[in-house]
Motif scaffolding. Structure first.
Motif, short mmCIF file in Angstrom:
data_model
loop_
_atom_site.label_atom_id
_atom_site.label_comp_id
_atom_site.label_asym_id
_atom_site.label_seq_id
_atom_site.Cartn_x
_atom_site.Cartn_y
_atom_site.Cartn_z
N ASN A 40 0.80 -1.23 0.00
CA ASN A 40 0.00 0.00 0.00
C ASN A 40 0.83 1.29 0.00
OD1 ASN A 40 -2.80 -0.99 -0.05
ND2 ASN A 40 -2.27 -1.94 1.90
N ILE A 98 -0.75 9.06 -11.50
CA ILE A 98 -2.04 8.71 -12.09
C ILE A 98 -1.80 7.67 -13.21
CG2 ILE A 98 -4.02 9.61 -13.39
CD1 ILE A 98 -3.83 10.68 -10.50
N ALA A 121 -4.02 -6.08 3.90
CA ALA A 121 -5.18 -5.78 3.05
C ALA A 121 -4.87 -4.67 2.06
CB ALA A 121 -6.36 -5.36 3.92
N LEU A 122 -5.36 -4.87 0.85
CA LEU A 122 -5.21 -3.87 -0.19
C LEU A 122 -6.16 -2.71 0.11
CD1 LEU A 122 -3.52 -3.84 -2.82
CD2 LEU A 122 -5.53 -4.73 -4.01
N PHE A 123 -5.64 -1.49 0.02
CA PHE A 123 -6.43 -0.29 0.29
C PHE A 123 -6.77 0.33 -1.06
CE2 PHE A 123 -6.55 4.25 1.82
CZ PHE A 123 -7.69 4.11 2.60
N THR A 124 -8.06 0.29 -1.43
CA THR A 124 -8.40 0.63 -2.81
C THR A 124 -8.48 2.12 -3.17
OG1 THR A 124 -10.84 0.62 -2.59
CG2 THR A 124 -9.76 -1.52 -2.94
N PRO A 125 -8.67 3.05 -2.21
CA PRO A 125 -8.83 4.45 -2.63
C PRO A 125 -7.72 5.00 -3.54
CG PRO A 125 -9.58 4.22 -0.39
CD PRO A 125 -8.96 2.89 -0.77
N MET A 184 -6.01 3.46 -5.60
CA MET A 184 -6.14 2.79 -6.90
C MET A 184 -7.29 3.40 -7.68
SD MET A 184 -5.46 -1.12 -5.56
CE MET A 184 -5.42 -1.84 -7.21
N ILE A 185 -8.46 3.48 -7.03
CA ILE A 185 -9.64 3.99 -7.72
C ILE A 185 -9.51 5.47 -8.06
CG2 ILE A 185 -12.11 4.49 -7.39
CD1 ILE A 185 -12.36 1.79 -6.01
N LEU A 186 -9.02 6.25 -7.08
CA LEU A 186 -8.98 7.70 -7.28
C LEU A 186 -7.78 8.14 -8.12
CD1 LEU A 186 -10.12 8.71 -3.69
CD2 LEU A 186 -11.51 8.44 -5.76
N GLY A 187 -6.98 7.19 -8.59
CA GLY A 187 -5.84 7.55 -9.44
C GLY A 187 -5.61 6.55 -10.57
N ARG A 188 -6.59 5.69 -10.80
CA ARG A 188 -6.49 4.67 -11.85
C ARG A 188 -5.15 3.92 -11.76
NH1 ARG A 188 -8.34 6.31 -17.80
NH2 ARG A 188 -6.33 7.32 -17.90
N ARG A 189 -4.75 3.60 -10.53
CA ARG A 189 -3.48 2.90 -10.33
C ARG A 189 -3.70 1.39 -10.34
NH1 ARG A 189 -3.54 7.56 -6.87
NH2 ARG A 189 -1.95 9.01 -7.60
N SER A 190 -2.70 0.66 -10.79
CA SER A 190 -2.82 -0.79 -10.93
C SER A 190 -1.75 -1.52 -10.13
CB SER A 190 -2.64 -1.21 -12.40
OG SER A 190 -3.60 -0.61 -13.23
N VAL A 191 -2.11 -2.75 -9.74
CA VAL A 191 -1.14 -3.70 -9.19
C VAL A 191 -1.15 -4.89 -10.13
CG1 VAL A 191 -0.59 -5.24 -7.28
CG2 VAL A 191 -1.57 -2.97 -6.83
#
Lengths: 352, 352
Positions: free
Chosen positions: B255, B263, B279-283, B285-292
């Motif tokens: 994280n 972005i 745990a993966l924290f999604t904000p 990712m979602i708020l910056g179109r970031r990927s793992v």
């Protein structure tokens, strides 16, 4: 700055119902348009904001970011619209317009923070912005959207959030003819994801936990439905999908879906913002170059592209019309997923 | 099928040291090349396989998949090589060559399962494959790699695993001039990621927990080092990187690194295969179109491209030479990260 007063529906506190109130709108500046609101879609974010589920809600709170209306006034420098035009406003009413994201038409990822249509910082009047549960809204023309005249207007509203939220990842990850797309969850976002992916030419599968969603999904255009709790059905689609749009709005285990991605496939989270308690299992990712990503709404340019696409292909959400006065009941029904698939408020009801 | 016997170093059980043994190699078929092994790199996977850390190890186990040598015999239909040529063998010695992945030169993601250089299913002799800790290897020319003659041969070996494992994601996610790449962890993979990303023209930052890696990283070509346990240093690079190559071979919290992605940026896991307990924290990712994402080694075509690139730019790993007989001590040192940055076995030592 001069203002004028309009009727709105909002709430004064997280545990209070929404009710009639008066709010102030700025007088149109040279680059503004004034929209007389005809319809406003009801998004889950409206409810979460009204009830301060995510923290940070400023009161009074007037939700609504799926706004459709007609332009009643324009500023002296407005070029994109004229009085009488249809116009839409989605989740954003401003951004810095200068950062790397804004220069790439990705205002939703504005590095200094874009201005939300409601609960954002109001750059003109101070305080916070008020959304579309109101008679009129004033917005810079750069954040106004042109609405295809051929579409059934009341159903257009949800495209401005549910539509663009699923369109943006579908386009960014190249859904189209020949690609296999899966959608997790059949709600406001999920049903738009099916329609848009299908419209783009992809083969579309719905993942659902509930067998009673099968017929609905097929009616919406899905080619197949996989019941995610049935192991044999999940095994049958292992390695299949190029792209998965995961619209589930609560914490859930994404590992079973990752295994259904094709080599180099991507699962995009658009629904759940928070901690994913179930541990990520990396072997399917490493051994198949699979990705987990996130995405939020879309920029103004791609929102316009989505609206134009929906106009050409006559793609619209399934909606249920309500009156403004029914909003509190509608929220309760949304919490029970008792809506197919989006409520839209007929804003004439507010004017009476 | 006719075979011949060669000396090798391997182990009969997970808790035994590696020792001298005899193994059988197939006689060259029309499409095979026989390579007299000069050098073999020592990969962490060698150790994990020898000790059955991942389960599934077949004994006797002869590791080694960073193989450099000279061709001593070729089959009647071989066209790519001639006797006397240098040749390399990496992690793969075969794949189905027919599936969607193989047709895209992604043999590492072969849908029916590629054949590992060791511990794979031997299609010719039955049983399992034996790796490069041996005098000779026989391999289909399609899986043999051409080695640039200008490079220091003994240092080329680790390119065949550590090199391609980092090269493949750097290329797939478009690292190059103007892009900002970060590398997590400075070991065999990490030090190659720095060199290759730098060679490709990217700006390169190392994330490390250990301040005593700073000088090494700068010497290897990194533009900056961020100590990941220092909060101020982490904050200073928030939103910075287009691509992060995470080479850490054990469970760790990703994280904090996700938040340092720009972005639309991607963090690629190449080191840890297992459950990520945090745990993966999604904000972000979602708020910056970031990927793992994940990635494993590379295909034969891109391995050749990487070798050619290293030949042109004279990019080589840092190595420490050992004798075959020192392998057990080398494993113990690897477990303590006491190697800068890759052991390579001088295979002449096996012939004495």
């Amino acid at each position: 700055m001069n203002t004028f007063s309009v009727k709105a529906f909002g709430t004064e506190a997280k545990d209070k119902d929404l009710e009639l109130m008066q709010i102030e709108r700025r007088e149109v500046t040279p680059s503004d348009i004034e929209i007389d609101i005809l319809y406003c879609g009801v998004c889950h974010s409206d409810l979460h904001t009204a009830r301060n589920d995510w923290g940070g809600t400023k009161y009074p709170s007037v939700p609504g970011h799926e706004i459709i209306g007609r332009i009643t006034r324009i500023g002296s420098e407005v070029t994109k619209f004229k009085v009488g035009d249809l116009a839409g406003v989605g989740c954003l009413v401003d951004s810095c317009r200068e950062c790397e994201s804004c220069r790439k038409d990705l205002e939703q990822y504005c590095l200094t923070g874009s201005t939300g249509t409601y609960n954002g910082a109001d750059q003109f009047l101070g305080g916070h912005t008020f959304g579309g549960y109101s008679e009129k809204v004033v917005v810079d023309e750069a954040f106004g959207l042109k609405i295809p005249e051929n579409l059934d207007l009341k159903a257009v509203a949800p495209l401005l959030c549910a539509g663009i939220t699923t369109w943006s990842p579908l386009k960014h990850w190249n859904a189209g003819p020949g690609s296999k797309v899966a959608v997790v969850g059949l709600g406001g976002l999920g049903h738009m994801a099916i329609k848009l992916a299908k419209g783009l030419g992809a083969e579309v599968t719905l993942f659902s936990r509930s067998p009673n969603k099968i017929q609905d999904a097929l009616d919406l255009g899905a080619d197949a439905v996989v019941i995610s709790t049935y192991e044999n059905e999940m095994s049958a689609v292992k390695g299949k999908f190029d792209l998965i749009i995961d619209t589930v709005p609560y914490d859930h285990d994404i590992n079973p879906y990752i295994s259904t991605l094709n080599i180099s496939g991507t699962l995009v989270l658009v629904g759940y913002i928070g901690k994913m308690e179930e541990a990520l299992f990396t072997p399917p990712m490493i051994l198949g170059r699979r990705s987990v990503a996130g995405s939020v709404i879309g920029g103004i340019k791609e929102t316009q592209e989505m609206l134009d696409f929906c106009g050409e292909h006559n793609i619209l959400p399934e909606i249920e019309m309500i009156k403004m006065q029914d909003i509190n009941t509608a929220y309760e029904r949304m919490l029970k997923s008792d809506v197919r698939y989006r409520f839209v408020i007929d804003m004439q009801s507010l004017k009476r």
